[in-house]
Design an enzyme around this catalytic site. Structure first.
Site, PDB file in Angstrom:
ATOM      1  N   ILE A  79      43.241   3.021  10.526  1.00  0.00           N
ATOM      2  CA  ILE A  79      42.457   3.917  11.383  1.00  0.00           C
ATOM      3  C   ILE A  79      41.952   5.037  10.491  1.00  0.00           C
ATOM      4  O   ILE A  79      42.717   5.596   9.696  1.00  0.00           O
ATOM      5  CB  ILE A  79      43.269   4.454  12.585  1.00  0.00           C
ATOM      6  CG1 ILE A  79      42.385   5.341  13.483  1.00  0.00           C
ATOM      7  CG2 ILE A  79      44.528   5.182  12.160  1.00  0.00           C
ATOM      8  CD1 ILE A  79      42.997   5.615  14.860  1.00  0.00           C
ATOM      9  N   ALA A  80      40.675   5.313  10.574  1.00  0.00           N
ATOM     10  CA  ALA A  80      40.104   6.342   9.691  1.00  0.00           C
ATOM     11  C   ALA A  80      38.886   6.971  10.332  1.00  0.00           C
ATOM     12  O   ALA A  80      38.167   6.339  11.102  1.00  0.00           O
ATOM     13  CB  ALA A  80      39.719   5.716   8.351  1.00  0.00           C
ATOM     14  N   GLU A 113      52.451   1.404  10.252  1.00  0.00           N
ATOM     15  CA  GLU A 113      53.086   1.971   9.066  1.00  0.00           C
ATOM     16  C   GLU A 113      52.175   3.053   8.521  1.00  0.00           C
ATOM     17  O   GLU A 113      50.950   2.920   8.589  1.00  0.00           O
ATOM     18  CB  GLU A 113      53.270   0.924   7.953  1.00  0.00           C
ATOM     19  CG  GLU A 113      54.469   0.046   8.119  1.00  0.00           C
ATOM     20  CD  GLU A 113      54.092  -1.284   8.729  1.00  0.00           C
ATOM     21  OE1 GLU A 113      52.911  -1.658   8.656  1.00  0.00           O
ATOM     22  OE2 GLU A 113      54.976  -1.951   9.289  1.00  0.00           O
ATOM     23  N   ASN A 118      51.713  11.016   4.065  1.00  0.00           N
ATOM     24  CA  ASN A 118      50.585  11.275   4.978  1.00  0.00           C
ATOM     25  C   ASN A 118      51.099  11.976   6.235  1.00  0.00           C
ATOM     26  O   ASN A 118      51.102  11.431   7.339  1.00  0.00           O
ATOM     27  CB  ASN A 118      49.871   9.964   5.322  1.00  0.00           C
ATOM     28  CG  ASN A 118      48.505  10.194   5.945  1.00  0.00           C
ATOM     29  OD1 ASN A 118      48.170  11.319   6.329  1.00  0.00           O
ATOM     30  ND2 ASN A 118      47.720   9.132   6.060  1.00  0.00           N
ATOM     31  N   TYR A 125      49.945  10.902  15.114  1.00  0.00           N
ATOM     32  CA  TYR A 125      50.625   9.814  15.846  1.00  0.00           C
ATOM     33  C   TYR A 125      51.716  10.377  16.754  1.00  0.00           C
ATOM     34  O   TYR A 125      51.853   9.959  17.912  1.00  0.00           O
ATOM     35  CB  TYR A 125      51.244   8.811  14.872  1.00  0.00           C
ATOM     36  CG  TYR A 125      50.243   8.106  13.974  1.00  0.00           C
ATOM     37  CD1 TYR A 125      49.022   7.673  14.473  1.00  0.00           C
ATOM     38  CD2 TYR A 125      50.526   7.861  12.636  1.00  0.00           C
ATOM     39  CE1 TYR A 125      48.097   7.021  13.657  1.00  0.00           C
ATOM     40  CE2 TYR A 125      49.611   7.213  11.816  1.00  0.00           C
ATOM     41  CZ  TYR A 125      48.405   6.803  12.331  1.00  0.00           C
ATOM     42  OH  TYR A 125      47.500   6.167  11.520  1.00  0.00           O
TER      43      TYR A 125
HETATM   44  C1  LIG Z   1      44.397  10.096  10.402  1.00  0.00           C
HETATM   45  C2  LIG Z   1      43.062  10.601  10.926  1.00  0.00           C
HETATM   46  C3  LIG Z   1      42.294   9.463  11.584  1.00  0.00           C
HETATM   47  C4  LIG Z   1      43.354  11.691  11.973  1.00  0.00           C
HETATM   48  O1  LIG Z   1      42.127  12.256  12.361  1.00  0.00           O
HETATM   49  P1  LIG Z   1      41.971  13.840  12.488  1.00  0.00           P
HETATM   50  O2  LIG Z   1      40.587  14.118  12.861  1.00  0.00           O
HETATM   51  O3  LIG Z   1      42.516  14.439  11.248  1.00  0.00           O
HETATM   52  O4  LIG Z   1      42.987  14.118  13.694  1.00  0.00           O
HETATM   53  P2  LIG Z   1      42.789  15.119  14.926  1.00  0.00           P
HETATM   54  O5  LIG Z   1      41.467  14.907  15.563  1.00  0.00           O
HETATM   55  O6  LIG Z   1      43.996  14.998  15.786  1.00  0.00           O
HETATM   56  O7  LIG Z   1      42.747  16.496  14.239  1.00  0.00           O
HETATM   57  C5  LIG Z   1      43.828  16.932  13.509  1.00  0.00           C
HETATM   58  C6  LIG Z   1      43.630  18.423  13.315  1.00  0.00           C
HETATM   59  O8  LIG Z   1      42.401  18.909  13.876  1.00  0.00           O
HETATM   60  C7  LIG Z   1      42.660  19.813  14.978  1.00  0.00           C
HETATM   61  N1  LIG Z   1      41.727  19.487  16.080  1.00  0.00           N
HETATM   62  C8  LIG Z   1      41.847  18.470  16.954  1.00  0.00           C
HETATM   63  N2  LIG Z   1      40.814  18.506  17.837  1.00  0.00           N
HETATM   64  C9  LIG Z   1      40.028  19.544  17.481  1.00  0.00           C
HETATM   65  C10 LIG Z   1      38.818  20.096  17.994  1.00  0.00           C
HETATM   66  N3  LIG Z   1      38.207  19.548  19.063  1.00  0.00           N
HETATM   67  N4  LIG Z   1      38.278  21.152  17.375  1.00  0.00           N
HETATM   68  C11 LIG Z   1      38.881  21.684  16.292  1.00  0.00           C
HETATM   69  N5  LIG Z   1      40.037  21.220  15.770  1.00  0.00           N
HETATM   70  C12 LIG Z   1      40.607  20.159  16.354  1.00  0.00           C
HETATM   71  C13 LIG Z   1      44.069  19.510  15.354  1.00  0.00           C
HETATM   72  O9  LIG Z   1      44.688  20.635  15.963  1.00  0.00           O
HETATM   73  C14 LIG Z   1      44.648  19.220  14.026  1.00  0.00           C
HETATM   74  O10 LIG Z   1      44.739  20.410  13.280  1.00  0.00           O
HETATM   75  P3  LIG Z   1      45.917  20.655  12.252  1.00  0.00           P
HETATM   76  O11 LIG Z   1      45.814  19.542  11.248  1.00  0.00           O
HETATM   77  O12 LIG Z   1      45.604  21.983  11.683  1.00  0.00           O
HETATM   78  O13 LIG Z   1      47.174  20.593  13.067  1.00  0.00           O
HETATM   79  C15 LIG Z   1      42.203  11.242   9.800  1.00  0.00           C
HETATM   80  O14 LIG Z   1      42.896  12.350   9.260  1.00  0.00           O
HETATM   81  C16 LIG Z   1      41.842  10.264   8.706  1.00  0.00           C
HETATM   82  O15 LIG Z   1      40.898   9.482   8.817  1.00  0.00           O
HETATM   83  N6  LIG Z   1      42.598  10.318   7.589  1.00  0.00           N
HETATM   84  C17 LIG Z   1      42.338   9.431   6.442  1.00  0.00           C
HETATM   85  C18 LIG Z   1      42.767   8.021   6.744  1.00  0.00           C
HETATM   86  C19 LIG Z   1      44.215   7.939   7.148  1.00  0.00           C
HETATM   87  O16 LIG Z   1      45.072   8.584   6.556  1.00  0.00           O
HETATM   88  N7  LIG Z   1      44.494   7.103   8.153  1.00  0.00           N
HETATM   89  C20 LIG Z   1      45.828   6.870   8.644  1.00  0.00           C
HETATM   90  C21 LIG Z   1      46.467   5.765   7.891  1.00  0.00           C
HETATM   91  S1  LIG Z   1      48.075   5.354   8.535  1.00  0.00           S
END
Ligand SMILES: CC(C)(COP(=O)(O)OP(=O)(O)OC[C@H]1O[C@@H](n2cnc3c(N)ncnc32)[C@H](O)[C@@H]1OP(=O)(O)O)[C@@H](O)C(=O)NCCC(=O)NCCS
Length: 157
Positions: A79-80, A113, A118, A125
């Site tokens: 998921i990304a 996993e 990370n 999650y």
């Molecule tokens: C894992 C992944 C999909 C999560 O997505 P994300 O956008 O980071 O997750 P969220 O939308 O929940 O946001 C997380 C952060 O944004 C904040 N946030 C969430 N919605 C928001 C909004 N509407 N406005 C502003 N901030 C927001 C959350 O509070 C959180 O902040 P924090 O990190 O300071 O606690 C992303 O980080 C990613 O693609 N990472 C690289 C690939 C990866 O690692 N995949 C998982 C493999 S197992």
């Protein structure tokens, strides 16, 4: 040329990935992971019939997930989100879509996993109800000749 950013008012939607989407998916994959999947990995999962769903707004790819069906369980394999669409609340929506897909395929558990380093993904999650239930030692390639543990997480559906 494909549009690079969504237009104001574009609705976000999920759509099944096709081979034609490979370049756009690989562009994100290579930007967000230190050890990205290869093009062949994505072709293989498409051929194997795993669900690969794209999150798009207009013509712009925001992110994607890959999920595999098991017996009464589903496994989230990838998921990304593109860096420019992270921290905007898309991840919980994508995870909800994964859960709905898993429920529709008779899953009782959703497994994944994640690299032990990370912690950000683990927090995302956990916020959706996943719990850490184990560790796989040296599951992932890390730096030169190094390995990294996986944290195994599961969600009761
Ligand atoms: C894992 C992944 C999909 C999560 O997505 P994300 O956008 O980071 O997750 P969220 O939308 O929940 O946001 C997380 C952060 O944004 C904040 N946030 C969430 N919605 C928001 C909004 N509407 N406005 C502003 N901030 C927001 C959350 O509070 C959180 O902040 P924090 O990190 O300071 O606690 C992303 O980080 C990613 O693609 N990472 C690289 C690939 C990866 O690692 N995949 C998982 C493999 S197992």
């Amino acid at each position: 040329m494909p549009k690079r950013t969504p237009e104001a008012g574009d609705q976000a939607y999920l759509v099944a990935m096709e081979l034609a989407d490979l370049d756009a998916v690989m562009d994100i994959e290579q930007r967000v992971y230190t050890h990205p999947w290869s093009r062949a990995s994505f072709s293989d999962v498409l051929e194997s019939g795993y669900a690969v769903q794209l999150l798009k707004a207009g013509d712009t790819l925001l992110g994607y997930f890959v999920v595999m069906q098991g017996v009464e369980e589903a496994h989230l394999l990838n998921i990304a989100l593109a860096p420019e669409y992270q921290r905007q609340g898309w991840a919980p929506l994508m995870l909800e879509a994964v859960e709905i897909w898993a429920l529709a395929h008779s899953a009782v558990w959703l497994w994944l996993e994640v690299r032990s380093s990370n912690t950000r993904a683990q927090a995302v999650y956990r916020a959706r109800g996943f719990e850490p239930v184990g560790r796989r030692t040296g599951y992932y390639a890390a730096g030169r000749c190094q390995r990294e543990d996986a944290v195994v997480m599961r969600l009761a559906l």
